[in-house]
Design a protein around this motif. Sequence first.
Motif, PDB file in Angstrom:
ATOM      1  N   MET A   1     -41.605   8.026  21.073  1.00 37.05           N
ATOM      2  CA  MET A   1     -42.285   8.359  22.317  1.00 37.05           C
ATOM      3  C   MET A   1     -41.253   8.671  23.388  1.00 37.05           C
ATOM      4  O   MET A   1     -40.115   8.189  23.331  1.00 37.05           O
ATOM      5  N   ALA A   2     -41.682   9.461  24.377  1.00 34.67           N
ATOM      6  CA  ALA A   2     -40.803   9.804  25.488  1.00 34.67           C
ATOM      7  C   ALA A   2     -41.534   9.592  26.804  1.00 34.67           C
ATOM      8  O   ALA A   2     -42.734   9.850  26.917  1.00 34.67           O
ATOM      9  N   LEU A   3     -40.785   9.109  27.804  1.00 35.77           N
ATOM     10  CA  LEU A   3     -41.304   8.963  29.163  1.00 35.77           C
ATOM     11  C   LEU A   3     -40.480   9.848  30.085  1.00 35.77           C
ATOM     12  O   LEU A   3     -39.286  10.073  29.857  1.00 35.77           O
ATOM     13  N   PHE A   4     -41.123  10.313  31.151  1.00 36.36           N
ATOM     14  CA  PHE A   4     -40.478  11.259  32.066  1.00 36.36           C
ATOM     15  C   PHE A   4     -40.234  10.567  33.402  1.00 36.36           C
ATOM     16  O   PHE A   4     -41.118  10.430  34.240  1.00 36.36           O
ATOM     17  N   GLY A   5     -38.994  10.112  33.564  1.00 39.31           N
ATOM     18  CA  GLY A   5     -38.613   9.243  34.661  1.00 39.31           C
ATOM     19  C   GLY A   5     -39.021   9.678  36.053  1.00 39.31           C
ATOM     20  O   GLY A   5     -39.579   8.881  36.826  1.00 39.31           O
ATOM     21  N   PRO A   6     -38.776  10.933  36.442  1.00 38.79           N
ATOM     22  CA  PRO A   6     -39.130  11.348  37.805  1.00 38.79           C
ATOM     23  C   PRO A   6     -40.611  11.184  38.112  1.00 38.79           C
ATOM     24  O   PRO A   6     -40.984  10.887  39.254  1.00 38.79           O
ATOM     25  N   LYS A   7     -41.466  11.351  37.133  1.00 40.57           N
ATOM     26  CA  LYS A   7     -42.903  11.216  37.350  1.00 40.57           C
ATOM     27  C   LYS A   7     -43.289   9.757  37.623  1.00 40.57           C
ATOM     28  O   LYS A   7     -44.226   9.489  38.381  1.00 40.57           O
ATOM     29  N   PHE A   8     -42.571   8.823  37.002  1.00 39.36           N
ATOM     30  CA  PHE A   8     -42.841   7.409  37.274  1.00 39.36           C
ATOM     31  C   PHE A   8     -42.504   7.079  38.725  1.00 39.36           C
ATOM     32  O   PHE A   8     -43.247   6.351  39.395  1.00 39.36           O
ATOM     33  N   ASN A   9     -41.379   7.598  39.199  1.00 39.98           N
ATOM     34  CA  ASN A   9     -41.006   7.367  40.598  1.00 39.98           C
ATOM     35  C   ASN A   9     -42.019   7.996  41.543  1.00 39.98           C
ATOM     36  O   ASN A   9     -42.359   7.432  42.586  1.00 39.98           O
ATOM     37  N   GLU A  10     -42.521   9.165  41.166  1.00 36.31           N
ATOM     38  CA  GLU A  10     -43.494   9.867  41.997  1.00 36.31           C
ATOM     39  C   GLU A  10     -44.797   9.082  42.117  1.00 36.31           C
ATOM     40  O   GLU A  10     -45.349   8.913  43.211  1.00 36.31           O
ATOM     41  N   VAL A  11     -45.288   8.579  40.988  1.00 38.65           N
ATOM     42  CA  VAL A  11     -46.568   7.877  40.986  1.00 38.65           C
ATOM     43  C   VAL A  11     -46.472   6.524  41.684  1.00 38.65           C
ATOM     44  O   VAL A  11     -47.431   6.080  42.330  1.00 38.65           O
ATOM     45  N   SER A  12     -45.324   5.854  41.571  1.00 39.62           N
ATOM     46  CA  SER A  12     -45.190   4.502  42.098  1.00 39.62           C
ATOM     47  C   SER A  12     -44.600   4.441  43.503  1.00 39.62           C
ATOM     48  O   SER A  12     -44.287   3.362  43.999  1.00 39.62           O
ATOM     49  N   SER A  13     -44.432   5.573  44.150  1.00 37.90           N
ATOM     50  CA  SER A  13     -43.872   5.589  45.510  1.00 37.90           C
ATOM     51  C   SER A  13     -44.987   5.785  46.537  1.00 37.90           C
ATOM     52  O   SER A  13     -46.032   6.364  46.236  1.00 37.90           O
ATOM     53  N   GLY A  14     -44.779   5.274  47.706  1.00 37.06           N
ATOM     54  CA  GLY A  14     -45.763   5.447  48.774  1.00 37.06           C
ATOM     55  C   GLY A  14     -46.639   4.218  48.963  1.00 37.06           C
ATOM     56  O   GLY A  14     -46.799   3.384  48.068  1.00 37.06           O
ATOM     57  N   ILE A  15     -47.209   4.113  50.138  1.00 40.35           N
ATOM     58  CA  ILE A  15     -48.071   2.985  50.480  1.00 40.35           C
ATOM     59  C   ILE A  15     -49.337   3.018  49.625  1.00 40.35           C
ATOM     60  O   ILE A  15     -49.988   4.052  49.502  1.00 40.35           O
ATOM     61  N   GLY A  16     -49.651   1.871  49.054  1.00 41.84           N
ATOM     62  CA  GLY A  16     -50.860   1.769  48.239  1.00 41.84           C
ATOM     63  C   GLY A  16     -50.710   2.261  46.821  1.00 41.84           C
ATOM     64  O   GLY A  16     -51.679   2.206  46.040  1.00 41.84           O
ATOM     65  N   SER A  17     -49.531   2.731  46.448  1.00 39.18           N
ATOM     66  CA  SER A  17     -49.308   3.217  45.080  1.00 39.18           C
ATOM     67  C   SER A  17     -49.138   2.041  44.123  1.00 39.18           C
ATOM     68  O   SER A  17     -48.704   0.960  44.529  1.00 39.18           O
ATOM     69  N   PRO A  18     -49.473   2.222  42.857  1.00 41.99           N
ATOM     70  CA  PRO A  18     -49.224   1.155  41.877  1.00 41.99           C
ATOM     71  C   PRO A  18     -47.738   0.912  41.725  1.00 41.99           C
ATOM     72  O   PRO A  18     -46.910   1.801  41.973  1.00 41.99           O
TER      73      PRO A  18
END
Length: 253
Positions: free
Chosen positions: A154-171
Amino acid sequence: MKIRYILSLLITILLILTSCDSGSVTDTDENEFSFDHEINPGQSATEFLTDDDFERLVIQVQYMQGYEPTQEGLQNLESFLSDRLNKSTVTIMEPEEIPASGESSYTANDIRDLEREHRTQFSSENEIAAYFIIVDGEYSESDVLGIAHFNTSMALFGPKFNEVSSGIGSPSKEDVETIVLRHEFGHILGLVNNGVDMQTNHQDTDNGRHCDNDQCLMFYAFRNADLFANIFGGNIPELDENCVADLQAVGGK
């Protein structure tokens, strides 16, 4: 004497032909271990779910600089697998940093080539091995967080994790990792209709090999960066009863 010679010769030829036609290994290599790590995701589901061939599971994790996974995310993956697989041990190796490629995007073939270059842990007798790689770019084909690209990989795409988890109220990053690591491993385990037969039809055919229950871990939106935040309600999703039934039907827990 001539007849005996001819009969002896015919028997010898017959034995040779029989050996060639059988396709079996010879005495010298019949005990050698062989396992194909480059077939489609889901095709080794029963090897992961049962202890018939492998009693242990080991997982190698490699990441490019700046994208080291959290210990919480890996621990949550380990607990998930321990709950679902019939294995005496589930071991996640210490994450290992590999050189960054510096690419903005990666195709599935790019990921496969990176695995061939860097992966060092493979299945052996009584132990099946899985592999995660976390890269420093996005996926080329769609806005996804992770993919399953081989039967153990399996592969994960690091920049997308930072994108989703950044910002107020983000997981949190830990929650995003937990969900995506488990989701992609679900595809390795044959979900949904991806190597393990469905006991009840619950495939969301409009979105590929995913569950039609929007509360299930295998719902398609949990791998999409642009949809993740909208569907995540603060609780880590579990496999629904249909997905669990599918795994249990082939020897899982």
